[in-house]
Design a protein around this motif. Sequence first.
Motif, PDB file in Angstrom:
ATOM      1  N   HIS A  85      -3.991  62.857 -30.115  1.00 29.53           N
ATOM      2  CA  HIS A  85      -4.058  63.127 -28.535  1.00 29.53           C
ATOM      3  C   HIS A  85      -3.161  62.428 -27.753  1.00 29.53           C
ATOM      4  O   HIS A  85      -3.072  61.376 -27.872  1.00 29.53           O
ATOM      5  CB  HIS A  85      -5.596  63.092 -28.109  1.00 29.53           C
ATOM      6  CG  HIS A  85      -5.658  63.445 -26.605  1.00 29.53           C
ATOM      7  ND1 HIS A  85      -5.404  62.950 -25.626  1.00 29.53           N
ATOM      8  CD2 HIS A  85      -6.180  64.900 -26.581  1.00 29.53           C
ATOM      9  CE1 HIS A  85      -5.716  63.949 -24.466  1.00 29.53           C
ATOM     10  NE2 HIS A  85      -5.935  65.047 -25.108  1.00 29.53           N
ATOM     11  N   ASN A 188       1.629  73.857 -31.883  1.00 26.58           N
ATOM     12  CA  ASN A 188       0.184  73.679 -31.285  1.00 26.58           C
ATOM     13  C   ASN A 188      -0.811  74.604 -32.007  1.00 26.58           C
ATOM     14  O   ASN A 188      -0.697  75.852 -31.849  1.00 26.58           O
ATOM     15  CB  ASN A 188       0.315  73.792 -29.622  1.00 26.58           C
ATOM     16  CG  ASN A 188       0.601  72.468 -29.009  1.00 26.58           C
ATOM     17  OD1 ASN A 188       1.925  72.095 -29.505  1.00 26.58           O
ATOM     18  ND2 ASN A 188       0.192  72.035 -28.000  1.00 26.58           N
ATOM     19  N   TYR A 190      -4.612  76.291 -32.185  1.00 23.55           N
ATOM     20  CA  TYR A 190      -5.887  76.466 -31.317  1.00 23.55           C
ATOM     21  C   TYR A 190      -6.812  77.365 -32.117  1.00 23.55           C
ATOM     22  O   TYR A 190      -6.411  77.892 -33.134  1.00 23.55           O
ATOM     23  CB  TYR A 190      -5.407  77.284 -30.127  1.00 23.55           C
ATOM     24  CG  TYR A 190      -5.039  78.709 -30.119  1.00 23.55           C
ATOM     25  CD1 TYR A 190      -5.887  80.127 -30.118  1.00 23.55           C
ATOM     26  CD2 TYR A 190      -3.735  78.889 -30.833  1.00 23.55           C
ATOM     27  CE1 TYR A 190      -5.440  81.199 -30.305  1.00 23.55           C
ATOM     28  CE2 TYR A 190      -3.149  80.284 -31.011  1.00 23.55           C
ATOM     29  CZ  TYR A 190      -4.175  81.046 -30.733  1.00 23.55           C
ATOM     30  OH  TYR A 190      -3.771  82.470 -30.992  1.00 23.55           O
ATOM     31  N   HIS A 194     -12.522  73.518 -32.204  1.00 24.70           N
ATOM     32  CA  HIS A 194     -11.515  72.335 -31.539  1.00 24.70           C
ATOM     33  C   HIS A 194     -12.030  71.594 -30.646  1.00 24.70           C
ATOM     34  O   HIS A 194     -12.882  71.980 -29.756  1.00 24.70           O
ATOM     35  CB  HIS A 194     -10.573  73.603 -30.839  1.00 24.70           C
ATOM     36  CG  HIS A 194      -9.086  72.812 -30.501  1.00 24.70           C
ATOM     37  ND1 HIS A 194      -8.133  73.246 -30.105  1.00 24.70           N
ATOM     38  CD2 HIS A 194      -8.773  71.447 -31.008  1.00 24.70           C
ATOM     39  CE1 HIS A 194      -6.913  72.588 -30.126  1.00 24.70           C
ATOM     40  NE2 HIS A 194      -7.244  71.461 -30.594  1.00 24.70           N
ATOM     41  N   GLU A 197     -11.337  68.025 -25.794  1.00 25.41           N
ATOM     42  CA  GLU A 197     -10.652  67.423 -24.948  1.00 25.41           C
ATOM     43  C   GLU A 197      -9.160  68.146 -24.923  1.00 25.41           C
ATOM     44  O   GLU A 197      -8.449  67.693 -23.833  1.00 25.41           O
ATOM     45  CB  GLU A 197     -10.361  65.854 -25.508  1.00 25.41           C
ATOM     46  CG  GLU A 197      -9.694  65.648 -26.712  1.00 25.41           C
ATOM     47  CD  GLU A 197      -9.447  64.329 -27.079  1.00 25.41           C
ATOM     48  OE1 GLU A 197      -9.889  63.277 -26.359  1.00 25.41           O
ATOM     49  OE2 GLU A 197      -8.909  63.846 -28.259  1.00 25.41           O
ATOM     50  N   LYS A 198      -9.115  68.914 -25.853  1.00 22.34           N
ATOM     51  CA  LYS A 198      -7.705  69.549 -26.072  1.00 22.34           C
ATOM     52  C   LYS A 198      -7.602  70.715 -25.211  1.00 22.34           C
ATOM     53  O   LYS A 198      -8.714  71.369 -24.716  1.00 22.34           O
ATOM     54  CB  LYS A 198      -7.478  70.194 -27.463  1.00 22.34           C
ATOM     55  CG  LYS A 198      -7.487  69.001 -28.571  1.00 22.34           C
ATOM     56  CD  LYS A 198      -6.273  67.971 -27.983  1.00 22.34           C
ATOM     57  CE  LYS A 198      -6.001  66.843 -29.023  1.00 22.34           C
ATOM     58  NZ  LYS A 198      -5.311  67.290 -30.295  1.00 22.34           N
TER      59      LYS A 198
END
Length: 351
Positions: A85, A188, A190, A194, A197-198
């Motif tokens: 992160h 990235n 997704y 998941h 916090e993303k």
Amino acid sequence: MKILVTGGAGFIGSAVCRHLVLNSADYVVNVDKLTYAGNSQSLVSLNGLPNYKFYQADICDEEKILEILSSEGIEAIMHLAAESHVDRSIDGPEVFIQTNVVGTLRLLNTALRYWRSLTGEKKQAFRFHHISTDEVFGDLPFDGGLFTEETPYDPSSPYSASKASSDHLVRAWNRTFGLPVVMSNCSNNYGVFHFPEKLIPLVILNALAEKPLPVYGAGANVRDWLFVEDHARALELVLKRGKDGESYNIGGNSERTNLNVVNTICEILDLRQPRSNGASYKELITFVTDRPGHDRRYAIDATKIHRELGWSPEETFESGITKTIDWYLGNDWWWRPLRENTYDGKRLGQI
């Protein structure tokens, strides 16, 4: 194959474990330290299956990892364990250096010792697959360009610098010591499971909770979005068919601005689960001060992996994001405890 996956309780790692265990005859050994982002609940579908085993262990513990490699007869390593992160890396770079750089160094040392102990076909077939990020390349202008496997490294954040360092170590262990390696750098990800916090899960869950949807700057930063299950398929191909010493870029061919991503999520939620007041979730969008060193644009050229290994993404961004939203709507058993017990509570609610 008997495959050891590091960081297999994380977002991408758990997707890799589920993919391999449920769709192949491979035997998967998952090693994870279970830090805040590691979640054994992401792997409940594998509990009790004969071709899956979990060890809670730290990749920095060379003797423990060597013991696991030897006792399980491991034939390949997929290294996904990492702190990932960017915002956390700005607040506390040291843990990123420890996990991503020192951890990779120690895992390489262990893998080299183990590989040297093998003989014959087992030694010949062994493979160390290092999974990295497109952020090691820095950023691109908004008006053009793509990251290729030959793009020079130019990391911007402590996170991307730590991943770049680990990439260099893996290449060095291949060239200096002969350890058989393959590498991949992805855009990235997704999808389901998941960590909240993303960006994408955060926006989904903040919207459902009627909380602000914070967007950095003007939301103009661009990312290439890759559905995690497409990524897992690509990683299997790289491990099993990639060439020794080669690197493969994996991208979703789905560039979107951050604001476009947030708007798309709002539009789907407006249809799937309308707000009680009849307004659009877009009214919750809030622009916040931009992140220091925020990269402008990432975009992957995935020509090599398509040409050499035959991989291409099966999901468009529209199909993948719809599947993702539907999963979060139907699986609060997984995400609600994470929202209610935020570990340090620091980043939840920020992008």
